[in-house]
Design a protein around this motif. Structure first.
Motif, PDB file in Angstrom:
ATOM      1  N   ARG A   1     -36.764 -13.798  89.862  1.00  0.00           N
ATOM      2  CA  ARG A   1     -37.281 -14.697  88.829  1.00  0.00           C
ATOM      3  C   ARG A   1     -38.664 -14.240  88.352  1.00  0.00           C
ATOM      4  N   ARG A   2     -39.514 -13.798  89.276  1.00  0.00           N
ATOM      5  CA  ARG A   2     -40.875 -13.399  88.951  1.00  0.00           C
ATOM      6  C   ARG A   2     -40.967 -11.988  88.378  1.00  0.00           C
ATOM      7  N   ILE A   3     -40.204 -11.063  88.943  1.00  0.00           N
ATOM      8  CA  ILE A   3     -40.332  -9.658  88.552  1.00  0.00           C
ATOM      9  C   ILE A   3     -39.784  -9.407  87.142  1.00  0.00           C
ATOM     10  N   ARG A   4     -38.925 -10.283  86.667  1.00  0.00           N
ATOM     11  CA  ARG A   4     -38.385 -10.129  85.309  1.00  0.00           C
ATOM     12  C   ARG A   4     -39.490 -10.165  84.251  1.00  0.00           C
ATOM     13  N   TYR A   5     -40.605 -10.791  84.567  1.00  0.00           N
ATOM     14  CA  TYR A   5     -41.692 -10.944  83.601  1.00  0.00           C
ATOM     15  C   TYR A   5     -42.797  -9.909  83.788  1.00  0.00           C
ATOM     16  N   PHE A   6     -42.572  -8.893  84.604  1.00  0.00           N
ATOM     17  CA  PHE A   6     -43.610  -7.898  84.871  1.00  0.00           C
ATOM     18  C   PHE A   6     -44.029  -7.153  83.608  1.00  0.00           C
ATOM     19  N   SER A   7     -43.071  -6.680  82.817  1.00  0.00           N
ATOM     20  CA  SER A   7     -43.411  -5.936  81.599  1.00  0.00           C
ATOM     21  C   SER A   7     -44.140  -6.823  80.592  1.00  0.00           C
ATOM     22  N   CYS A   8     -43.734  -8.075  80.501  1.00  0.00           N
ATOM     23  CA  CYS A   8     -44.415  -9.024  79.612  1.00  0.00           C
ATOM     24  C   CYS A   8     -45.833  -9.300  80.105  1.00  0.00           C
ATOM     25  N   ALA A   9     -45.990  -9.375  81.422  1.00  0.00           N
ATOM     26  CA  ALA A   9     -47.308  -9.629  82.009  1.00  0.00           C
ATOM     27  C   ALA A   9     -48.269  -8.484  81.711  1.00  0.00           C
ATOM     28  N   ILE A  10     -47.792  -7.265  81.790  1.00  0.00           N
ATOM     29  CA  ILE A  10     -48.638  -6.103  81.508  1.00  0.00           C
ATOM     30  C   ILE A  10     -49.098  -6.141  80.053  1.00  0.00           C
ATOM     31  N   GLU A  11     -48.183  -6.435  79.132  1.00  0.00           N
ATOM     32  CA  GLU A  11     -48.561  -6.523  77.722  1.00  0.00           C
ATOM     33  C   GLU A  11     -49.557  -7.649  77.490  1.00  0.00           C
ATOM     34  N   LEU A  12     -49.324  -8.796  78.095  1.00  0.00           N
ATOM     35  CA  LEU A  12     -50.232  -9.930  77.938  1.00  0.00           C
ATOM     36  C   LEU A  12     -51.641  -9.580  78.425  1.00  0.00           C
ATOM     37  N   ILE A  13     -51.742  -8.939  79.569  1.00  0.00           N
ATOM     38  CA  ILE A  13     -53.053  -8.566  80.105  1.00  0.00           C
ATOM     39  C   ILE A  13     -53.760  -7.596  79.161  1.00  0.00           C
ATOM     40  N   LYS A  14     -53.021  -6.638  78.657  1.00  0.00           N
ATOM     41  CA  LYS A  14     -53.623  -5.626  77.788  1.00  0.00           C
ATOM     42  C   LYS A  14     -54.112  -6.191  76.457  1.00  0.00           C
ATOM     43  N   HIS A  15     -53.381  -7.144  75.880  1.00  0.00           N
ATOM     44  CA  HIS A  15     -53.633  -7.527  74.495  1.00  0.00           C
ATOM     45  C   HIS A  15     -54.121  -8.951  74.262  1.00  0.00           C
ATOM     46  N   SER A  16     -53.937  -9.858  75.189  1.00  0.00           N
ATOM     47  CA  SER A  16     -54.292 -11.258  74.950  1.00  0.00           C
ATOM     48  C   SER A  16     -55.797 -11.479  75.051  1.00  0.00           C
ATOM     49  N   SER A  17     -56.330 -12.175  74.057  1.00  0.00           N
ATOM     50  CA  SER A  17     -57.745 -12.551  74.108  1.00  0.00           C
ATOM     51  C   SER A  17     -57.906 -14.073  74.136  1.00  0.00           C
ATOM     52  N   PHE A  18     -56.801 -14.795  74.341  1.00  0.00           N
ATOM     53  CA  PHE A  18     -56.862 -16.253  74.447  1.00  0.00           C
ATOM     54  C   PHE A  18     -57.453 -16.667  75.790  1.00  0.00           C
ATOM     55  N   ASP A  19     -58.169 -17.783  75.776  1.00  0.00           N
ATOM     56  CA  ASP A  19     -58.786 -18.282  77.007  1.00  0.00           C
ATOM     57  C   ASP A  19     -57.726 -18.763  77.988  1.00  0.00           C
ATOM     58  N   PRO A  20     -57.847 -18.356  79.255  1.00  0.00           N
ATOM     59  CA  PRO A  20     -56.906 -18.831  80.281  1.00  0.00           C
ATOM     60  C   PRO A  20     -57.382 -20.144  80.894  1.00  0.00           C
ATOM     61  N   GLU A  21     -56.534 -20.730  81.709  1.00  0.00           N
ATOM     62  CA  GLU A  21     -56.953 -21.840  82.568  1.00  0.00           C
ATOM     63  C   GLU A  21     -57.601 -21.186  83.781  1.00  0.00           C
ATOM     64  N   SER A  22     -58.833 -21.523  84.066  1.00  0.00           N
ATOM     65  CA  SER A  22     -59.539 -20.918  85.198  1.00  0.00           C
ATOM     66  C   SER A  22     -59.917 -21.985  86.200  1.00  0.00           C
ATOM     67  N   LYS A  23     -59.641 -21.710  87.472  1.00  0.00           N
ATOM     68  CA  LYS A  23     -59.942 -22.649  88.553  1.00  0.00           C
ATOM     69  C   LYS A  23     -60.510 -21.884  89.731  1.00  0.00           C
ATOM     70  N   ASP A  24     -61.464 -22.491  90.414  1.00  0.00           N
ATOM     71  CA  ASP A  24     -61.970 -21.918  91.659  1.00  0.00           C
ATOM     72  C   ASP A  24     -60.922 -22.088  92.742  1.00  0.00           C
ATOM     73  N   ASP A  25     -60.822 -21.097  93.613  1.00  0.00           N
ATOM     74  CA  ASP A  25     -59.899 -21.162  94.737  1.00  0.00           C
ATOM     75  C   ASP A  25     -60.478 -22.114  95.779  1.00  0.00           C
ATOM     76  N   PRO A  26     -59.757 -23.168  96.140  1.00  0.00           N
ATOM     77  CA  PRO A  26     -60.290 -24.130  97.109  1.00  0.00           C
ATOM     78  C   PRO A  26     -60.469 -23.547  98.516  1.00  0.00           C
ATOM     79  N   GLU A  27     -59.674 -22.536  98.870  1.00  0.00           N
ATOM     80  CA  GLU A  27     -59.767 -21.949 100.203  1.00  0.00           C
ATOM     81  C   GLU A  27     -60.874 -20.904 100.300  1.00  0.00           C
ATOM     82  N   HIS A  28     -61.093 -20.166  99.237  1.00  0.00           N
ATOM     83  CA  HIS A  28     -62.107 -19.116  99.209  1.00  0.00           C
ATOM     84  C   HIS A  28     -63.036 -19.385  98.024  1.00  0.00           C
ATOM     85  N   THR A  29     -64.240 -19.788  98.301  1.00  0.00           N
ATOM     86  CA  THR A  29     -65.165 -20.167  97.229  1.00  0.00           C
ATOM     87  C   THR A  29     -65.635 -18.975  96.410  1.00  0.00           C
TER      88      THR A  29
END
Length: 142
Positions: A69-97
């Protein structure tokens, strides 16, 4: 929330081995471009490197069905990382500050929505691709 519309379709296949071969072939192409750790440069992070090794370790911790289910989106993820300039949802990791998780949302040409999660270390500013996974359109706030 804005999402990036990819031109790359998700990887097709009926079994894990079929999808894995296609995804790993793409990973090997990226890996050939560097002598050290494989990475892609991100448009959102001002062309900083996003390392890919952690993705495969994280994927190996999942069960077989979830891996496909997850690996099917690998190629899409690479393109998104390379080209997207939209703001993501960002959260601090509760376990590791000292870590932040960034979640980017994208949509494939077929209309499937997915998320890409990137982990950032606050101290050394390194970014790692953690995961890519499908989501329901009802989950995303427009």
């Amino acid at each position: 929330m804005k999402f990036y519309r990819t031109k790359t379709k998700r990887l097709l296949g009926t079994s894990y081995s079929e999808v894995y071969k296609k995804a790993y072939a793409l990973y090997k192409e990226i890996k050939k471009q560097t002598k050290r750790r494989p990475y892609v440069r991100s448009a959102y992070f001002n062309k900083e490197k996003v390392f890919l090794e952690l993705y495969w370790r994280h994927l190996s911790q999942k069960n077989w069905r979830d891996r496909v289910r997850r690996i099917r989106y690998f190629s899409c993820a690479i393109e998104l990382i390379k080209h997207s300039s939209f703001d993501p949802e960002s959260k601090d990791d509760p376990e590791h500050t000292s870590q932040i998780f960034h979640r980017f949302t994208g949509i494939t040409p077929d209309g499937d929505m997915f998320r890409v999660q990137i982990k950032e270390d606050k101290r050394n500013r390194q970014k790692w691709l953690m995961s890519s996974f499908p989501i329901d359109a009802s989950v995303v706030d427009n």
